[in-house]
Design a protein around this motif. Structure first.
Motif, PDB file in Angstrom:
ATOM      1  N   ARG A 156      61.948  24.211  24.584  1.00 58.30           N
ATOM      2  CA  ARG A 156      61.585  23.260  23.546  1.00 58.30           C
ATOM      3  C   ARG A 156      61.603  23.927  22.172  1.00 58.30           C
ATOM      4  N   SER A 157      62.187  23.262  21.226  1.00 50.12           N
ATOM      5  CA  SER A 157      62.129  23.675  19.827  1.00 50.12           C
ATOM      6  C   SER A 157      61.674  22.462  19.029  1.00 50.12           C
ATOM      7  N   GLN A 158      61.619  22.603  17.723  1.00 51.51           N
ATOM      8  CA  GLN A 158      61.230  21.461  16.905  1.00 51.51           C
ATOM      9  C   GLN A 158      62.324  20.397  16.866  1.00 51.51           C
ATOM     10  N   LEU A 160      55.780  24.991  17.817  1.00 51.75           N
ATOM     11  CA  LEU A 160      57.038  25.423  17.212  1.00 51.75           C
ATOM     12  C   LEU A 160      58.098  25.660  18.282  1.00 51.75           C
ATOM     13  N   TYR A 161      57.674  26.238  19.403  1.00 51.83           N
ATOM     14  CA  TYR A 161      58.599  26.397  20.532  1.00 51.83           C
ATOM     15  C   TYR A 161      57.790  26.585  21.806  1.00 51.83           C
ATOM     16  N   GLU A 162      58.458  26.331  22.927  1.00 49.98           N
ATOM     17  CA  GLU A 162      57.852  26.519  24.248  1.00 49.98           C
ATOM     18  C   GLU A 162      58.976  26.735  25.250  1.00 49.98           C
ATOM     19  N   LYS A 163      58.728  27.634  26.199  1.00 52.65           N
ATOM     20  CA  LYS A 163      59.762  27.930  27.199  1.00 52.65           C
ATOM     21  C   LYS A 163      59.093  28.266  28.526  1.00 52.65           C
ATOM     22  N   PHE A 205      52.123  27.776  18.568  1.00 51.92           N
ATOM     23  CA  PHE A 205      51.713  26.709  17.674  1.00 51.92           C
ATOM     24  C   PHE A 205      51.810  27.193  16.232  1.00 51.92           C
ATOM     25  N   ASP A 206      52.089  26.266  15.324  1.00 51.27           N
ATOM     26  CA  ASP A 206      52.133  26.668  13.919  1.00 51.27           C
ATOM     27  C   ASP A 206      50.713  26.954  13.410  1.00 51.27           C
ATOM     28  N   THR A 207      50.646  27.592  12.262  1.00 57.29           N
ATOM     29  CA  THR A 207      49.365  28.002  11.692  1.00 57.29           C
ATOM     30  C   THR A 207      49.016  27.108  10.513  1.00 57.29           C
TER      31      THR A 207
END
Length: 378
Positions: free
Chosen positions: A112-114, A98-101, A79-81
């Protein structure tokens, strides 16, 4: 579920730890107060929160785990800050993923990306940017296996929280008693340990006698245990549509030798109640449950530590316990191959195997050397 390895960073709070491997049935996080042991358990619980759709500011993770079916997965993301002075701001402004895999057996299930989301090699339409794909796709076959596995992470801190929530059933007890008549159906239900313990008692199952026997072996002044349903007013925030505001909840009673009256759980010692809950977890938890125990020694007397630690090692074939402790007696009663020594320098938490310290071959030598290491860190 079994957690195999884990790496975490919290960019908002400014702490992290490198990848750590976990034992399949028991890991004891050992270290002085403030070393970061509790933060590790909280971070594991945060993974469950993310799997259930929550956003955690600045949280980055990579976890390798196996499901009850034996399939191995790697789930990672960040997650972004959002810089803020408030710790609990998620309702106002949620962090973006921000990303997930998610991978399994080298096959990428989710990436997943933005810019885009790929699921099973197909690009998906724009979805919630604050929620994990595990939560969004939890009804999909393979993803449901992951979602169910992550929801097997359980916080064992029943007694210190003193929360009525753990006593609330999903349905009235008369229905539950008819629905869950066998040990298998009770163990595999989603009810809390409190409810499961009541159900095995109400249905007169042999496992209750086994739990009671283990308990009375520890507390030899106790001759009997019973569980009764008592009327309790539900706090408004716990009210459910299918439950009345006044509802029967289970209360544990113990009978001491040569004492006429039964003792209700709110008059029991915290050590007795916590011991009974831990014993019930060992015998009644859903297979694949990961049970987190912070400061295992809290409220436990010397007379119950021996039996409980032995049961944690030998009786939980389908469970995984991750516990913290800085109590010498606990540490000395769990073989050092289960130890993970936790130290901290600034915001970086180091977690190392006991073998990295070349501890003595005997249990006593290893314990003495560990004690000296912890003394230097305190």
């Amino acid at each position: 579920m079994k957690i195999i390895s884990l790496r975490l960073k919290n960019h908002f709070l400014g702490w992290d730890f490198d990848e750590v491997d976990f034992s399949s049935n028991l890991t004891l996080l050992v270290g002085v107060s403030g070393a970061g042991k509790t933060q590790i358990l909280r971070a594991i619980l945060d993974l469950k929160r993310i799997a259930n759709g929550e956003a955690i500011n600045g949280f980055e993770w990579k976890i390798r785990f196996s499901s009850v079916d034996g399939n191995e997965f790697v789930w990672e993301g960040r997650f972004d800050t959002i810089e803020t002075d408030e710790l609990f701001f998620e309702e106002k402004e949620k962090s973006l993923l921000l990303y997930e895999k998610l991978t399994s057996e080298n096959a990428v299930l989710i990436e997943r990306s933005q810019e885009k989301i790929i699921f099973n090699n197909r690009e998906m339409p724009k979805l919630s940017s604050n929620q994990s794909m595990i939560y969004i796709l939890k009804e999909e076959n393979k993803i449901k296996e992951v979602y169910d596995a992550l929801n097997k992470i359980q916080d064992s801190d029943y007694v210190t929280k003193k929360s009525l929530y753990y006593k609330l059933p999903n349905k009235p007890f008369d229905f539950l008693k008819e629905e869950y008549k066998t040990l298998d159906t009770i163990v595999n239900s989603d009810e809390s340990i409190y409810i499961k313990l009541h159900l095995v008692y109400a249905n007169k199952l042999d496992i209750f006698e086994k739990i009671k026997s283990s308990f009375t072996d520890i507390f030899q002044q106790i001759e009997n245990i019973k569980i009764e349903l008592l009327i309790n007013d539900l706090p408004r925030f716990l009210y459910r549509d299918n439950l009345p505001t006044q509802f029967r909840v289970p209360f544990i009673f113990i009978k001491e030798k040569d004492v006429a009256k039964w003792i209700r759980e709110d008059r029991m010692s915290s050590g007795m109640l916590r011991t009974l809950i831990h014993l019930s977890e060992i015998y009644l938890s859903n297979p694949g449950t990961v049970i987190l125990i912070d400061e295992f020694e809290n409220g436990l007397g010397i007379n119950c530590i021996d039996i409980l630690t032995d049961d944690l090692i030998h009786e939980n074939k389908n469970l995984q316990f991750i516990a913290t402790s800085h109590h010498p007696y606990i540490i000395n009663n769990i073989p050092y191959e289960y130890w993970k020594i936790v130290t901290r320098k600034g915001g970086h938490i180091s977690i190392r195997n006991a073998s990295d310290y070349n501890l003595g071959k005997s249990k006593q030598e290893a314990f003495i050397q560990l004690t000296k290491i912890l003394e230097r860190q305190s």
